[in-house]
Design a protein around this motif. Sequence first.
Motif, PDB file in Angstrom:
ATOM      1  N   VAL A  36       0.833  -1.196   0.000  1.00  0.00           N
ATOM      2  CA  VAL A  36       0.000   0.000   0.000  1.00  0.00           C
ATOM      3  C   VAL A  36       0.870   1.249   0.000  1.00  0.00           C
ATOM      4  O   VAL A  36       2.009   1.232   0.466  1.00  0.00           O
ATOM      5  N   THR A  37       0.316   2.327  -0.509  1.00  0.00           N
ATOM      6  CA  THR A  37       1.006   3.611  -0.498  1.00  0.00           C
ATOM      7  C   THR A  37      -0.005   4.730  -0.633  1.00  0.00           C
ATOM      8  O   THR A  37      -1.203   4.470  -0.776  1.00  0.00           O
ATOM      9  N   VAL A  38       0.493   5.952  -0.598  1.00  0.00           N
ATOM     10  CA  VAL A  38      -0.333   7.131  -0.831  1.00  0.00           C
ATOM     11  C   VAL A  38      -0.184   7.539  -2.297  1.00  0.00           C
ATOM     12  O   VAL A  38       0.816   7.211  -2.930  1.00  0.00           O
ATOM     13  N   PRO A  39      -1.162   8.251  -2.865  1.00  0.00           N
ATOM     14  CA  PRO A  39      -1.107   8.601  -4.286  1.00  0.00           C
ATOM     15  C   PRO A  39       0.149   9.369  -4.693  1.00  0.00           C
ATOM     16  O   PRO A  39       0.689   9.161  -5.781  1.00  0.00           O
ATOM     17  N   GLU A  40       0.642  10.223  -3.811  1.00  0.00           N
ATOM     18  CA  GLU A  40       1.808  11.051  -4.133  1.00  0.00           C
ATOM     19  C   GLU A  40       3.061  10.221  -4.398  1.00  0.00           C
ATOM     20  O   GLU A  40       3.911  10.619  -5.187  1.00  0.00           O
ATOM     21  N   VAL A  41       3.174   9.083  -3.731  1.00  0.00           N
ATOM     22  CA  VAL A  41       4.343   8.222  -3.945  1.00  0.00           C
ATOM     23  C   VAL A  41       4.375   7.738  -5.393  1.00  0.00           C
ATOM     24  O   VAL A  41       5.421   7.781  -6.047  1.00  0.00           O
ATOM     25  N   LEU A  42       3.241   7.312  -5.895  1.00  0.00           N
ATOM     26  CA  LEU A  42       3.215   6.825  -7.279  1.00  0.00           C
ATOM     27  C   LEU A  42       3.500   7.962  -8.256  1.00  0.00           C
ATOM     28  O   LEU A  42       4.127   7.747  -9.298  1.00  0.00           O
ATOM     29  N   ARG A  43       3.084   9.174  -7.896  1.00  0.00           N
ATOM     30  CA  ARG A  43       3.381  10.323  -8.758  1.00  0.00           C
ATOM     31  C   ARG A  43       4.864  10.676  -8.755  1.00  0.00           C
ATOM     32  O   ARG A  43       5.367  11.286  -9.687  1.00  0.00           O
ATOM     33  N   GLU A  44       5.575  10.310  -7.682  1.00  0.00           N
ATOM     34  CA  GLU A  44       7.018  10.569  -7.606  1.00  0.00           C
ATOM     35  C   GLU A  44       7.817   9.645  -8.528  1.00  0.00           C
ATOM     36  O   GLU A  44       8.978   9.913  -8.804  1.00  0.00           O
ATOM     37  N   VAL A  45       7.216   8.557  -8.958  1.00  0.00           N
ATOM     38  CA  VAL A  45       7.892   7.610  -9.853  1.00  0.00           C
ATOM     39  C   VAL A  45       7.693   8.121 -11.279  1.00  0.00           C
ATOM     40  O   VAL A  45       6.700   7.820 -11.931  1.00  0.00           O
ATOM     41  N   ARG A  46       8.651   8.916 -11.742  1.00  0.00           N
ATOM     42  CA  ARG A  46       8.511   9.573 -13.045  1.00  0.00           C
ATOM     43  C   ARG A  46       9.447   9.003 -14.111  1.00  0.00           C
ATOM     44  O   ARG A  46       9.174   9.110 -15.294  1.00  0.00           O
ATOM     45  N   ASP A  47      10.557   8.440 -13.705  1.00  0.00           N
ATOM     46  CA  ASP A  47      11.531   7.889 -14.645  1.00  0.00           C
ATOM     47  C   ASP A  47      10.884   6.771 -15.469  1.00  0.00           C
ATOM     48  O   ASP A  47      10.150   5.933 -14.942  1.00  0.00           O
ATOM     49  N   TYR A  48      11.165   6.754 -16.763  1.00  0.00           N
ATOM     50  CA  TYR A  48      10.550   5.778 -17.665  1.00  0.00           C
ATOM     51  C   TYR A  48      10.820   4.337 -17.210  1.00  0.00           C
ATOM     52  O   TYR A  48       9.892   3.517 -17.143  1.00  0.00           O
ATOM     53  N   ALA A  49      12.069   4.030 -16.890  1.00  0.00           N
ATOM     54  CA  ALA A  49      12.428   2.662 -16.485  1.00  0.00           C
ATOM     55  C   ALA A  49      11.729   2.280 -15.181  1.00  0.00           C
ATOM     56  O   ALA A  49      11.237   1.156 -15.027  1.00  0.00           O
ATOM     57  N   ALA A  50      11.671   3.223 -14.245  1.00  0.00           N
ATOM     58  CA  ALA A  50      11.013   2.943 -12.964  1.00  0.00           C
ATOM     59  C   ALA A  50       9.513   2.745 -13.161  1.00  0.00           C
ATOM     60  O   ALA A  50       8.910   1.867 -12.538  1.00  0.00           O
ATOM     61  N   ARG A  51       8.898   3.540 -14.021  1.00  0.00           N
ATOM     62  CA  ARG A  51       7.461   3.374 -14.300  1.00  0.00           C
ATOM     63  C   ARG A  51       7.210   2.013 -14.956  1.00  0.00           C
ATOM     64  O   ARG A  51       6.210   1.356 -14.674  1.00  0.00           O
ATOM     65  N   ALA A  52       8.123   1.593 -15.821  1.00  0.00           N
ATOM     66  CA  ALA A  52       7.985   0.289 -16.479  1.00  0.00           C
ATOM     67  C   ALA A  52       8.095  -0.838 -15.447  1.00  0.00           C
ATOM     68  O   ALA A  52       7.323  -1.798 -15.483  1.00  0.00           O
ATOM     69  N   ARG A  53       9.041  -0.706 -14.501  1.00  0.00           N
ATOM     70  CA  ARG A  53       9.177  -1.724 -13.441  1.00  0.00           C
ATOM     71  C   ARG A  53       7.925  -1.754 -12.571  1.00  0.00           C
ATOM     72  O   ARG A  53       7.450  -2.814 -12.179  1.00  0.00           O
ATOM     73  N   LEU A  54       7.386  -0.576 -12.277  1.00  0.00           N
ATOM     74  CA  LEU A  54       6.165  -0.492 -11.479  1.00  0.00           C
ATOM     75  C   LEU A  54       5.012  -1.192 -12.196  1.00  0.00           C
ATOM     76  O   LEU A  54       4.276  -1.976 -11.593  1.00  0.00           O
ATOM     77  N   ALA A  55       4.880  -0.934 -13.478  1.00  0.00           N
ATOM     78  CA  ALA A  55       3.798  -1.545 -14.266  1.00  0.00           C
ATOM     79  C   ALA A  55       3.962  -3.056 -14.375  1.00  0.00           C
ATOM     80  O   ALA A  55       2.968  -3.783 -14.477  1.00  0.00           O
ATOM     81  N   ALA A  56       5.194  -3.528 -14.321  1.00  0.00           N
ATOM     82  CA  ALA A  56       5.460  -4.962 -14.480  1.00  0.00           C
ATOM     83  C   ALA A  56       5.463  -5.725 -13.161  1.00  0.00           C
ATOM     84  O   ALA A  56       5.644  -6.952 -13.154  1.00  0.00           O
ATOM     85  N   MET A  57       5.250  -5.035 -12.047  1.00  0.00           N
ATOM     86  CA  MET A  57       5.255  -5.733 -10.751  1.00  0.00           C
ATOM     87  C   MET A  57       4.184  -6.815 -10.747  1.00  0.00           C
ATOM     88  O   MET A  57       3.079  -6.598 -11.253  1.00  0.00           O
ATOM     89  N   PRO A  58       4.499  -7.975 -10.169  1.00  0.00           N
ATOM     90  CA  PRO A  58       3.524  -9.073 -10.161  1.00  0.00           C
ATOM     91  C   PRO A  58       2.355  -8.868  -9.194  1.00  0.00           C
ATOM     92  O   PRO A  58       1.418  -9.650  -9.200  1.00  0.00           O
ATOM     93  N   VAL A  59       2.428  -7.839  -8.369  1.00  0.00           N
ATOM     94  CA  VAL A  59       1.324  -7.515  -7.460  1.00  0.00           C
ATOM     95  C   VAL A  59       1.010  -6.034  -7.603  1.00  0.00           C
ATOM     96  O   VAL A  59       1.869  -5.226  -7.940  1.00  0.00           O
ATOM     97  N   GLU A  60      -0.217  -5.685  -7.334  1.00  0.00           N
ATOM     98  CA  GLU A  60      -0.641  -4.293  -7.423  1.00  0.00           C
ATOM     99  C   GLU A  60      -0.360  -3.588  -6.105  1.00  0.00           C
ATOM    100  O   GLU A  60      -0.496  -4.168  -5.035  1.00  0.00           O
ATOM    101  N   ILE A  61       0.026  -2.322  -6.201  1.00  0.00           N
ATOM    102  CA  ILE A  61       0.172  -1.499  -5.010  1.00  0.00           C
ATOM    103  C   ILE A  61      -1.146  -0.763  -4.813  1.00  0.00           C
ATOM    104  O   ILE A  61      -1.583  -0.001  -5.671  1.00  0.00           O
ATOM    105  N   GLU A  62      -1.783  -1.040  -3.689  1.00  0.00           N
ATOM    106  CA  GLU A  62      -3.064  -0.410  -3.376  1.00  0.00           C
ATOM    107  C   GLU A  62      -2.826   1.018  -2.885  1.00  0.00           C
ATOM    108  O   GLU A  62      -1.907   1.267  -2.104  1.00  0.00           O
ATOM    109  N   VAL A  63      -3.622   1.942  -3.349  1.00  0.00           N
ATOM    110  CA  VAL A  63      -3.493   3.345  -2.952  1.00  0.00           C
ATOM    111  C   VAL A  63      -4.540   3.647  -1.890  1.00  0.00           C
ATOM    112  O   VAL A  63      -5.717   3.340  -2.061  1.00  0.00           O
ATOM    113  N   LYS A  64      -4.084   4.220  -0.785  1.00  0.00           N
ATOM    114  CA  LYS A  64      -4.970   4.588   0.315  1.00  0.00           C
ATOM    115  C   LYS A  64      -4.642   5.999   0.775  1.00  0.00           C
ATOM    116  O   LYS A  64      -3.524   6.465   0.601  1.00  0.00           O
ATOM    117  N   GLU A  65      -5.610   6.623   1.383  1.00  0.00           N
ATOM    118  CA  GLU A  65      -5.440   7.956   1.966  1.00  0.00           C
ATOM    119  C   GLU A  65      -5.330   7.809   3.483  1.00  0.00           C
ATOM    120  O   GLU A  65      -6.151   7.133   4.098  1.00  0.00           O
TER     121      GLU A  65
END
Length: 125
Positions: A36-65
């Motif tokens: 789990v994480t907050v929405p801002e953390v996912l927005r901090e992942v801006r690098d193309y390679a990092a976004r690709a790794r995030l998209a390829a993760m075998p589990v989803e990161i749930e966003v909570k407030e």
Amino acid sequence: DSAIDSSGIAMRYLVVDAAPIIRGAQLHALGAEKLVTVPEVLREVRDYAARARLAAMPVEIEVKEPSEEAMKAVGKFAKLTGDYAVLSLVDMRVLALTWMLEKECHAGVAHLRTEPPSRNTKQST
């Protein structure tokens, strides 16, 4: 299989900050039931390679407030430790989410400190 903490309890949540995502850490391998994480953390992942790794993760990161109560508790504690001025709003929200989920998992916060431990300033001679 879930990771087991030092008290023998399975880890229900792993609260994620941006740095391990950007570095490509294998967060799913840590054995938490949910990432789990907050929405801002996912927005901090801006690098193309990092976004690709995030998209390829075998589990989803749930966003909570985090709750307002959690934000107030973490803010108060950070002021008491002197960390308030150096923590970003995203850092505070990640900490507050952690506090909120800890409260949820343990049906309260009686086991959490509300004040930092006192420093022993006495030096031995």
